[in-house]
Scaffold this active site. Structure first.
Site, short mmCIF file in Angstrom:
data_model
loop_
_atom_site.label_atom_id
_atom_site.label_comp_id
_atom_site.label_asym_id
_atom_site.label_seq_id
_atom_site.Cartn_x
_atom_site.Cartn_y
_atom_site.Cartn_z
N ASP A 115 23.19 -7.69 -82.06
CA ASP A 115 21.71 -6.96 -81.56
C ASP A 115 20.92 -8.03 -82.47
O ASP A 115 19.74 -8.52 -82.15
CB ASP A 115 21.67 -5.90 -82.17
CG ASP A 115 22.29 -4.96 -81.09
OD1 ASP A 115 22.90 -5.39 -80.27
OD2 ASP A 115 22.00 -3.54 -81.28
N LYS B 98 28.93 4.54 -45.06
CA LYS B 98 27.91 3.52 -44.48
C LYS B 98 29.04 2.68 -43.74
O LYS B 98 30.05 2.37 -43.92
CB LYS B 98 27.36 2.72 -45.42
CG LYS B 98 26.13 3.23 -46.09
CD LYS B 98 25.72 2.34 -47.11
CE LYS B 98 24.69 3.00 -48.02
NZ LYS B 98 24.27 2.41 -49.21
N LYS C 76 26.88 15.58 -48.70
CA LYS C 76 26.08 16.33 -50.12
C LYS C 76 27.43 17.21 -50.51
O LYS C 76 28.25 17.85 -49.96
CB LYS C 76 25.08 17.12 -49.93
CG LYS C 76 23.79 16.56 -49.15
CD LYS C 76 22.98 16.47 -50.60
CE LYS C 76 21.39 16.12 -50.10
NZ LYS C 76 20.56 16.72 -51.01
N CYS D 37 25.06 50.82 -79.98
CA CYS D 37 25.50 51.53 -81.00
C CYS D 37 24.23 52.20 -81.88
O CYS D 37 24.31 53.15 -82.74
CB CYS D 37 26.57 51.18 -81.99
SG CYS D 37 26.02 49.96 -83.20
N ILE E 208 17.80 8.96 -44.80
CA ILE E 208 19.17 8.89 -44.27
C ILE E 208 19.65 10.34 -44.00
O ILE E 208 19.08 11.07 -44.46
CB ILE E 208 19.99 8.21 -45.48
CG1 ILE E 208 21.46 8.10 -45.23
CG2 ILE E 208 20.02 9.12 -46.74
CD1 ILE E 208 22.40 7.46 -46.33
N CYS F 161 20.72 47.92 -82.37
CA CYS F 161 21.68 47.53 -81.36
C CYS F 161 21.75 48.34 -79.93
O CYS F 161 21.75 49.44 -80.13
CB CYS F 161 23.11 47.69 -82.01
SG CYS F 161 24.35 47.47 -80.87
N GLU G 200 30.13 5.35 -51.00
CA GLU G 200 29.41 5.35 -52.54
C GLU G 200 28.96 6.66 -52.72
O GLU G 200 28.67 7.50 -52.13
CB GLU G 200 27.89 4.28 -52.13
CG GLU G 200 28.28 3.04 -51.45
CD GLU G 200 26.86 2.25 -51.09
OE1 GLU G 200 25.85 2.80 -51.37
OE2 GLU G 200 27.35 1.29 -50.43
N CYS H 38 24.68 42.69 -84.91
CA CYS H 38 24.38 44.12 -84.79
C CYS H 38 25.45 44.37 -86.02
O CYS H 38 26.26 44.02 -86.26
CB CYS H 38 25.29 44.81 -83.72
SG CYS H 38 25.90 46.60 -83.88
N LYS I 97 26.01 9.25 -54.07
CA LYS I 97 24.55 9.21 -53.72
C LYS I 97 23.94 9.56 -54.87
O LYS I 97 24.05 10.84 -55.56
CB LYS I 97 24.23 10.35 -52.75
CG LYS I 97 22.95 10.56 -52.40
CD LYS I 97 22.56 11.50 -51.01
CE LYS I 97 21.25 11.52 -50.60
NZ LYS I 97 20.24 11.66 -51.69
S1 IVH Z 1 21.21 4.12 -48.60
C1 IVH Z 1 19.26 3.20 -44.72
N1 IVH Z 1 22.71 4.35 -50.66
O1 IVH Z 1 19.04 8.70 -51.05
C2 IVH Z 1 19.86 3.80 -45.87
N2 IVH Z 1 20.62 5.77 -50.39
O2 IVH Z 1 17.26 8.84 -48.03
C3 IVH Z 1 19.15 3.65 -47.19
N3 IVH Z 1 20.46 7.22 -52.40
O3 IVH Z 1 16.14 8.34 -51.43
C4 IVH Z 1 19.56 4.58 -48.17
N4 IVH Z 1 22.43 6.92 -53.30
O4 IVH Z 1 17.35 6.69 -52.65
C5 IVH Z 1 21.60 4.82 -49.87
N5 IVH Z 1 24.32 4.99 -52.38
C6 IVH Z 1 23.02 5.13 -51.74
C7 IVH Z 1 22.16 6.00 -52.34
C8 IVH Z 1 21.01 6.46 -51.71
C9 IVH Z 1 21.14 7.59 -53.58
C10 IVH Z 1 19.43 8.03 -52.13
C11 IVH Z 1 17.92 6.87 -51.43
C12 IVH Z 1 17.04 7.78 -50.89
C13 IVH Z 1 18.08 8.81 -50.31
C14 IVH Z 1 18.39 8.27 -48.76
#
Ligand code: IVH
Length: 727
Positions: free
Chosen positions: A35, A340, A364, A461, A85, A458, A146, A476, A148
């Site tokens: 650093d 994707k 989700k 008791c 999405i 308490c 990936e 207590c 989310k």
């Molecule tokens: S792709 C057309 N990949 O989720 C596709 N979105 O609406 C565009 N998000 O707010 C999104 N992780 O910020 C994609 N691995 C990921 C993601 C991701 C989080 C969020 C993005 C957006 C919402 C999708």
């Protein structure tokens, strides 16, 4: 040292060095220079730029922080809209299958349109892409899966390799210009890396928009909130804590004062693209999303190590499950995974419905936070008399279970969060962690809701409640005469890691104590079949089973027995340490403070607690009676603990070992004097890793902690000198 005679040359060399160092430090987490050296180079660059203002450029590392306080953010029109999405709300694995099916169904529909007569309105002239035909012929579709990330979407615009603008998503068409704040994020390259990347011949496109998520790591979030709490305690009226990492990140990105934004620790993951110069005009010619991600990585962007290629629905399902299993151990929040379609040609074929691509879906996980209402605040009495306020909640499904209670820990915590009866609150439950009230929504508070206070007596008791000087907890004072404490003491005594008495649960203990059948621990072993069978919800068979497990529990170990007694501050580990150190119960009971302090990891508070416990005749009597009813354990000589082969070594166990359960491996290591910890740190001596080892293995590797498999562990235990290279 400074060999460049020309300031312009020196400036560009310093920038290259500093950019490289920042990439190593922030993105690769593998700093290459100390650093202090970074600071020295940075100051030299600052001084040169001050002396030669004409050399100052926006991609200079000195420009990460700075700039004036803004009145507001300028609008930015996205040249390629930032789409949302589609979300698959089915949190079961079937969600992944559904997506794969929808992709195929759409392609099949397109294929049917090709087959229509040219005169029909839905006729499609051009044939389907070869990859679409392959999918229709039954080939698995290539996907990228990936995490989310739970932060906020950002679009970064690079022109000729230099970051020129960063914008929020906004409504997808128009966002806000937050360039000043995004610059402060060390993981965001100010200039695309061109040397040292994975792909040496990657031309810099004239225009490249990188899309990704700005987020806050959990540890950074905790540290930020701690700092905010200290500011609040010091009387800073403007300071406030944040509800979760996402809100903290969003707040930082929309800070009008870039100096404040710079002080907020943000991170970034790249996952997509906006406007990019087409191949014909000198832009990149990627065939797949995966290729694009690799290029982004080479240019210096953080791309999640969890992202991977997946073939067909089966591999998407596997990914969903694997990431779910790691979710709680990740250093950042995720709320699902994203699938994707990998081939860009296939993405184009699939196109969009309204504002959502057909080629991507968010799958989700069950939400870890929900809103609910506080119906009451009860005060519960624990084994050691500790009073715990517990919020009774309107039942809510969160983190995969229905939650009706959330601990408020103690009066201080309840007051700090200012939880009141009638409040609407955010409840969080992550993994196996006990549910927690994260925050109150003050706008929804019913008028006149009174502040919470601890009762003076308490609730069970009626004994006086006291709070000792310097302690957060109220207690207590009724001791074992308080039925609540007695019940908890019995439950602890019977618990799996103590005497392991199967069948002695809440409901039964309740009846035994309330009916005055069991007044002390030894009474348990005096229970007869008839009175037990007469209790509610007990039949002869279950009564007999309980008697059998009571009988079986009589043969135990000294460590379990010491733990079972429920001495304050004596947990499982301390009990083991005591047993190992003293060998015999009488030696523990008769030890003075000095002798107790000889035990590794026993400090004055713990020693004091043990000493006080055994100084009370009442407790010695309980021990004597337990021995009299037949409790036994092997007694040994005081261990020359320093001589055990693994004394002083800390292990972590992860993954599935081929022939041992983790519990068995732990027992073996502890018997040899080692400590077994739950998480990897610099202090870990060895990681024992089995199949499916995840983040702990990665962490150990990044810290250079030696990794053993089961055989390696056995070799070490056998004292065979251990695997090569081991200390
Ligand atoms: S792709 C057309 N990949 O989720 C596709 N979105 O609406 C565009 N998000 O707010 C999104 N992780 O910020 C994609 N691995 C990921 C993601 C991701 C989080 C969020 C993005 C957006 C919402 C999708």
């Amino acid at each position: 040292m400074n060999t460049e005679a020309n300031p312009a040359d020196r400036v560009s060399r310093l920038r290259a060095q500093l950019n490289r160092a920042a990439h190593q430090y922030y993105t690769l987490d593998a700093p290459e220079i100390p650093d202090a050296e970074y600071d020295r180079l940075f100051q030299e660059l600052q001084a040169l730029e001050a002396a030669h203002p004409e050399l100052r450029t926006p991609d200079s590392p000195t420009q990460r922080v700075g700039g004036a306080v803004l009145d507001g953010f300028a609008p930015v029109r996205h040249r390629v809209p930032m789409l949302s999405i589609r979300t698959e709300t089915d949190t079961s694995p079937a969600g992944a299958e559904k997506f794969d099916e929808q992709v195929r169904n759409h392609l099949a529909g397109e294929q049917r349109r090709c087959e229509l007569k040219a005169s029909e309105p839905r006729h499609r002239a051009e044939p389907l892409h070869a990859l679409a035909l392959a999918a229709l012929a039954g080939q698995p579709i290539a996907y990228v899966a990936e995490p989310k990330f739970d932060g906020l979407a950002i679009s970064l615009r690079y022109e000729h390799g230099v970051l020129v603008q960063a914008a929020t998503r906004g409504d997808g068409e128009t966002g806000e210009d937050v360039t000043q704040n995004i610059r402060t994020i060390g993981q965001v390259p100010l200039r695309l890396r061109t040397e040292g990347g994975a792909s040496p011949t990657l031309p810099v496109p004239p225009v490249l928009e990188v899309r990704g998520e700005v987020y806050m790591r959990r540890d950074d979030f905790e540290a930020l909130n701690e700092a905010q709490r200290q500011k609040m305690a010091a009387g800073d009226k403007a300071a406030k804590t944040f509800v979760n990492p996402r809100n903290a990140a969003a707040g930082a990105v929309r800070q009008l004062d870039p100096a404040i934004a710079a002080s907020r620790p943000l991170s970034f993951f790249a996952y997509g693209l906006g406007e990019v110069t087409p191949p014909a005009e000198g832009g990149p010619d990627w065939a797949s999303h995966w290729q694009a991600l690799q290029a982004l990585k080479a240019w210096g962007f953080p791309v999640s190590a969890l992202a991977r290629q997946a073939s067909g629905a089966a591999e998407l399902i596997a990914f969903h499950a694997e990431v779910a299993a790691q979710r709680d151990a990740l250093p950042f929040d995720i709320d699902g995974v994203v699938y994707k379609v990998d081939a860009l040609a296939l993405q184009r074929e699939l196109g969009f419905v309204t504002r959502e691509p057909r080629w991507a879906v968010a799958h989700k996980y069950p939400a870890q936070e929900q809103l609910t209402r506080v119906q009451a605040i009860d005060v519960q009495v624990g084994r050691t008399g500790k009073l715990t306020p517990v919020a009774k909640l309107a039942p809510v499904f969160v983190g995969g279970v229905t939650v009706t209670n959330a601990t408020l820990h103690n009066e201080l915590e309840a007051r700090r969060k200012d939880v009141r009866v009638g409040d609407t609150v955010i409840v969080r439950r992550a993994g196996d962690v006990i549910p927690e009230v994260v925050a109150v929504l003050p706008d929804k508070r019913p008028p006149g809701a009174p502040e919470f206070t601890m009762p003076a007596h308490c609730p069970v008791c009626g004994s006086a409640v006291l709070r000792e000087e310097g302690e957060a907890d109220h207690r207590c004072t009724g001791g074992i005469s308080c039925p609540a404490q007695r019940k908890q003491a019995l439950l602890h005594f019977a618990s799996r890691k103590a005497m392991d008495i199967e069948g002695l649960g809440d409901k039964l203990v309740e009846q035994l104590v309330d009916g005055n059948v069991v007044r002390s621990l030894p009474d348990l072993y005096r229970l007869g079949l008839a009175p037990l069978a007469a209790l509610e919800r007990m039949a002869e068979k279950s009564a007999q089973n309980l008697l059998d497990s009571l009988q079986a529990s009589k043969h135990t170990t000294l460590a379990r027995f010491l733990y079972a007694l429920g001495i304050r501050h004596v947990g499982e580990t301390t009990a083991k340490d005591l047993a190992r150190h003293f060998g015999r119960l009488d030696a523990v009971m008769d030890a003075n403070l000095d002798q107790l302090l000889q035990v590794p990891d026993v400090g004055p508070v713990v020693a004091g607690s043990i000493h006080t416990f055994f100084a009370q005749p009442h407790n010695r009597e309980v021990v004597a009676q337990l021995r009299a009813v037949g409790l036994t354990w092997p007694e040994g000589e005081p261990a020359a603990h320093a001589l055990l082969p693994l004394t002083g070594k800390t292990f972590v166990i992860t993954g599935t070992l081929p022939s041992l359960s983790r519990e068995q491996a732990k027992d073996m290591l502890e018997a040899a004097g080692a400590k077994v910890a739950g998480s990897v740190s610099k202090k870990t001596h060895y990681l024992v890793a089995g199949a499916e080892a995840g983040s702990k293995l990665e962490k150990a590797q990044s810290l250079g902690v030696p990794v053993l498999d089961e055989d390696g562990m056995r070799a070490l235990l056998a004292g065979g000198g251990g695997p090569p290279g081991m200390p």
